[in-house]
Design an enzyme around this catalytic site. Structure first.
Site, mmCIF file in Angstrom:
data_model
loop_
_atom_site.group_PDB
_atom_site.id
_atom_site.type_symbol
_atom_site.label_atom_id
_atom_site.label_comp_id
_atom_site.label_asym_id
_atom_site.label_seq_id
_atom_site.Cartn_x
_atom_site.Cartn_y
_atom_site.Cartn_z
ATOM 1 N N LYS A 20 0.840 -1.210 0.000
ATOM 2 C CA LYS A 20 0.000 0.000 0.000
ATOM 3 C C LYS A 20 0.870 1.253 0.000
ATOM 4 O O LYS A 20 0.560 2.233 -0.674
ATOM 5 C CB LYS A 20 -0.923 0.018 1.223
ATOM 6 C CG LYS A 20 -2.063 -0.975 1.147
ATOM 7 C CD LYS A 20 -2.866 -0.940 2.452
ATOM 8 C CE LYS A 20 -3.666 -2.205 2.683
ATOM 9 N NZ LYS A 20 -4.017 -2.392 4.097
ATOM 10 N N LYS A 23 -9.498 -11.561 -12.566
ATOM 11 C CA LYS A 23 -10.122 -11.929 -11.296
ATOM 12 C C LYS A 23 -11.247 -10.939 -10.963
ATOM 13 O O LYS A 23 -11.059 -9.720 -11.107
ATOM 14 C CB LYS A 23 -9.041 -11.878 -10.202
ATOM 15 C CG LYS A 23 -9.529 -12.129 -8.800
ATOM 16 C CD LYS A 23 -8.338 -11.949 -7.847
ATOM 17 C CE LYS A 23 -8.705 -11.609 -6.450
ATOM 18 N NZ LYS A 23 -9.268 -12.488 -5.566
ATOM 19 N N LYS A 47 -13.647 -5.455 -7.317
ATOM 20 C CA LYS A 47 -14.242 -4.135 -7.395
ATOM 21 C C LYS A 47 -13.274 -3.170 -8.080
ATOM 22 O O LYS A 47 -13.686 -2.320 -8.867
ATOM 23 C CB LYS A 47 -14.565 -3.654 -5.986
ATOM 24 C CG LYS A 47 -15.426 -2.431 -5.946
ATOM 25 C CD LYS A 47 -15.906 -2.169 -4.530
ATOM 26 C CE LYS A 47 -16.258 -0.725 -4.360
ATOM 27 N NZ LYS A 47 -15.170 0.106 -3.840
#
Ligand code: TRP
Length: 330
Positions: free
Chosen positions: A113, A192, A195
């Site tokens: 991240k 895959k 979202k």
């Protein structure tokens, strides 16, 4: 008597992949135990990425409505919102004081991240400590999670061990239960289903939209007459996880025989999705339109969770040398 516990990231309305891969298996594991499970919506974790308060609440309600629609029984289990139990943030502090800096700095999910995001907050850094507090506060035995959470569970066990060694036996060491990814569920573009790729199927939403999405599933240009390889087709792959086995076998034969087009397969897939999730779609509609009822369920869950949390936390406070919280100053 195993206590199952899991946190649900509230990053938006769950899609077919979330339902089949996470929600339904977690409910099944919860129902297989005689003890109530602790299932909560991790809205404090969501604050590491969501800055819009309306969005945060929207997501929480969408997730809560989905779990209830998928059959989670809030009388039998403890279903709540993480932020309704403020004790968790206090335990995060005590655990954070035992968390080695390099352990957090070298965590895969943090590094990943930190590389990707423009801004790296302390919340992102201590994300795993809050997660450890989530689990340890309720003395969970089994924690169903995706494989991506493996390191977070290891850190939880490390922190529990560190606390127990420092202050005496306090926390149970939780066992992760990893979801078997039987197959990676493809999204409508073949990547895959996720979202973040915008390739999901919302099976609890409006049917017309679902129908349009199904029609947009990417297929190859093999003509209708030609035989087709079912394994290479996204439509077939999706059909095989939602339709009854005999129907799947029938579709396989049609692909192999030829004379069966992708358009027809898509219609069959749409019908299968419609049937498979009919009850859940209806229940979702009901819950999502009744926020008062949703709030009531979540707050009843929070009351049960808090009683448990306060038990653990008062022991923790005593052990670390912090006085009990004064009830009044009179
Ligand atoms: N980090 C988890 C995820 O991304 C969500 C989560 C938060 C969680 N707290 C938890 C999972 C406690 C299990 C136990 O999926």
């Amino acid at each position: 008597m195993s206590r199952v516990l899991t946190g649900i990231q509230s990053s938006g309305k769950p899609h077919l992949g979330n339902l089949l891969g996470a929600i339904l298996p977690a409910i099944e594991l919860a129902n297989a135990q005689s003890a109530p499970a602790f299932l909560f919506i991790a809205d404090l974790h969501a604050l590491t990425t969501i800055r819009d308060p309306a969005q945060l609440q929207e997501n929480t309600y969408a997730v809560a409505a989905t779990w209830l629609a998928c059959g989670l029984d809030p009388e039998r289990h403890v279903f709540f919102r993480q932020s309704d139990v403020p004790e968790v943030t206090e335990l995060t502090w005590y655990l954070g004081c035992l968390a080695p800096y390099p352990m957090l700095a070298n965590a895969h999910s943090f590094k990943e991240k930190a590389e990707r995001l423009a801004e790296v907050s302390a919340g992102l850094f201590t994300y795993p400590v809050l997660m450890a507090a989530d689990i340890l506060l309720y003395q969970a035995d089994l924690v169903p999670v995706g494989k991506d959470q493996k390191q977070h569970l290891e850190m939880t066990r490390d922190l529990a061990g560190a606390f127990n060694r420092t202050y005496g036996e306090t926390f149970k060491l939780p066992e992760p239960v990893f979801r078997e990814e039987v197959m990676v569920l493809p999204g409508i573009d073949g990547r895959k289903m996720s979202k973040s790729y915008g390739n999901t199927l919302d099976v609890l939403g409006d049917l017309e939209t679902l129908h349009k999405r199904v029609k947009r599933i990417v297929t190859d240009p093999t003509p209708v007459e030609a035989p087709k390889d079912p394994q290479k087709c996204i439509v077939f792959q999706l059909y095989s996880v939602v339709a009854p086995p005999e129907a799947v076998e029938e579709m396989r034969q049609r692909y192999l025989a030829g004379g069966y087009g992708y358009g027809q397969a898509k219609e069959a897939l749409f019908e299968a999705l419609k049937t498979r999730f009919a009850a859940q779609r209806e229940a979702y509609l009901h819950w999502s339109q009744d926020r008062v009822a949703l709030e009531k369920v979540l707050q009843q869950g929070a009351a049960k969770a808090r009683a448990e949390a306060q038990k653990t936390l008062s022991e923790v406070r005593r052990k670390v040398g912090v006085r009990p919280v004064a009830v009044s100053f009179s």
